[in-house]
Scaffold this active site. Sequence first.
Site, short mmCIF file in Angstrom:
data_model
loop_
_atom_site.label_atom_id
_atom_site.label_comp_id
_atom_site.label_asym_id
_atom_site.label_seq_id
_atom_site.Cartn_x
_atom_site.Cartn_y
_atom_site.Cartn_z
N HIS A 313 29.18 -69.59 -39.30
CA HIS A 313 28.62 -69.70 -37.94
C HIS A 313 27.55 -68.64 -37.76
CE1 HIS A 313 28.44 -70.05 -33.57
NE2 HIS A 313 29.04 -71.21 -33.73
N ASP A 371 34.54 -77.03 -35.94
CA ASP A 371 34.49 -78.36 -36.57
C ASP A 371 35.50 -78.52 -37.69
OD1 ASP A 371 31.12 -77.98 -35.92
OD2 ASP A 371 32.34 -79.59 -35.09
#
Length: 436
Positions: A313, A371
């Site tokens: 991320h 996700d």
Amino acid sequence: MKLSANKATLSFSNGKPNIDLPVYEGTVGPDVIDIRKLYGQSGMFTYDPGFLSTASCQSAITYIDGDKGELLYRGYPIEQLATQCDFMETCHLLLYGNLPNAKAKADFTKRVTNHTMVSEQMQFFLRGFRRDAHPMAIMTGLVGALSAFYHDSTDINNPEHRDISALRLIAKMPTLVAMAYKYSIGQPYMYPQNNLSYAGNFMRMMFATPCDDYKVNPVIERAMDRIFILHADHEQNASTSTVRLCGSSGTNPFAAIAAGVACLWGPAHGGANEACLNMLGEIQKMGGIEKVGHFMEQVKDKNSGVKLMGFGHRVYKNYDPRAKLMQETCKEVLGALGLEKDPLFKLAMALEKIALEDDYFVSRKLYPNVDFYSGIVQRAIGIPVNMFTGVFALARTVGWIAQLNEMISDPEYKIGRPRQLFTGSVKRDVLPIAKR
Ligand code: SDX
């Protein structure tokens, strides 16, 4: 924002005069150096492709502390919202800045419920697509098409238009996502039912048919609602920045949100949940947990182009708090459905364990993101893989709208127009074709 006592001074080794730049403080998080006057004072731009060190705006909506793995919506920790509130309360919070009391929640929910139907004409718009079109291709078209139906709420500078278009978008996204799904499987559309919850209504529109109604399982309904909460907003991510930049031209809210849908589709962003489940399926086909080591070698080999989807991320350099909550939701749903032994969930847990002990991931601070588990729980609920990003777009619509409305209400906002470092050809003359 508050002017800091601290100041930044830019000095140049070529003797150009120093430039003093003001520093501003927010309520929490990094301060900013205000470079708005830099070009005027220095004739130079800053350079930050990917915006790794650039604040594009000031915002009071969502705050992420990437080092701590902390996510706050209007100051409330995501862990508390996901366990003590529902998506309608979260929408009210993101849009208006406070959690509603019982009456305000009932009023808001009623206003949203009354906008869940779409124009009957929408069915003819869908017919233009191939049945095997990716649902996100259909969603990008359908959301943009809303601006052709609601001319009475397209003026983004009109607060009433912003309010009604916000409700219409939040209310109609589940209907449109379900229509995109039904179209792709050749089943008739199901109309919204006003006596169901937001999540329950979505699931019924997805899974009921005129011949067989759908009984909403409360555990699954709660899980769906939590998935919406976890995906609702996330600071200035790629699709939110797209919505802000698109909306800064004064275009209508439906067009700006359609731009966000298009951006979210990408596998590096909202498309990662679909890519993650496909990745788990591939590893399963290769031989499952025994093959994880081989797969990890591919991931570490830069030339392979293989990434561990659902990991890493830009902001979180710790565990994404949403991933933790999604993993818990996974366990609840799989337990409720008697799927505790779901091989993909076991594979995902094994993959996570190996990755979190592997120096490649540890040294790069790569952790599971939202996700990584969301695809497993959606698949267990019965949502097909190619619909995952559509569900993400459904949930993120409220965040996009809140951010867009915050920008438009900011008296300082201007149309976004970045500059560049030009590295192309200097001026030259065209030669007649015979001489080229
Ligand atoms: C979302 O911004 C948001 O907030 C987004 C989001 C939201 O709610 O809106 O949180 C939703 O988009 C979550 C992210 C979903 N995407 C994925 O899961 C796709 C896989 N992840 C990567 O593509 C990547 O981690 C990004 C895109 C998420 C972040 O990319 P960055 O910040 O540009 O980091 P990077 O690509 O520069 O990676 C740093 C290093 C690199 O190695 P080195 O060049 O330093 O040797 O880490 C490596 C990368 O190669 N790396 C990975 C990896 N992610 C980064 N290596 C293997 N697998 C990965 N997943």
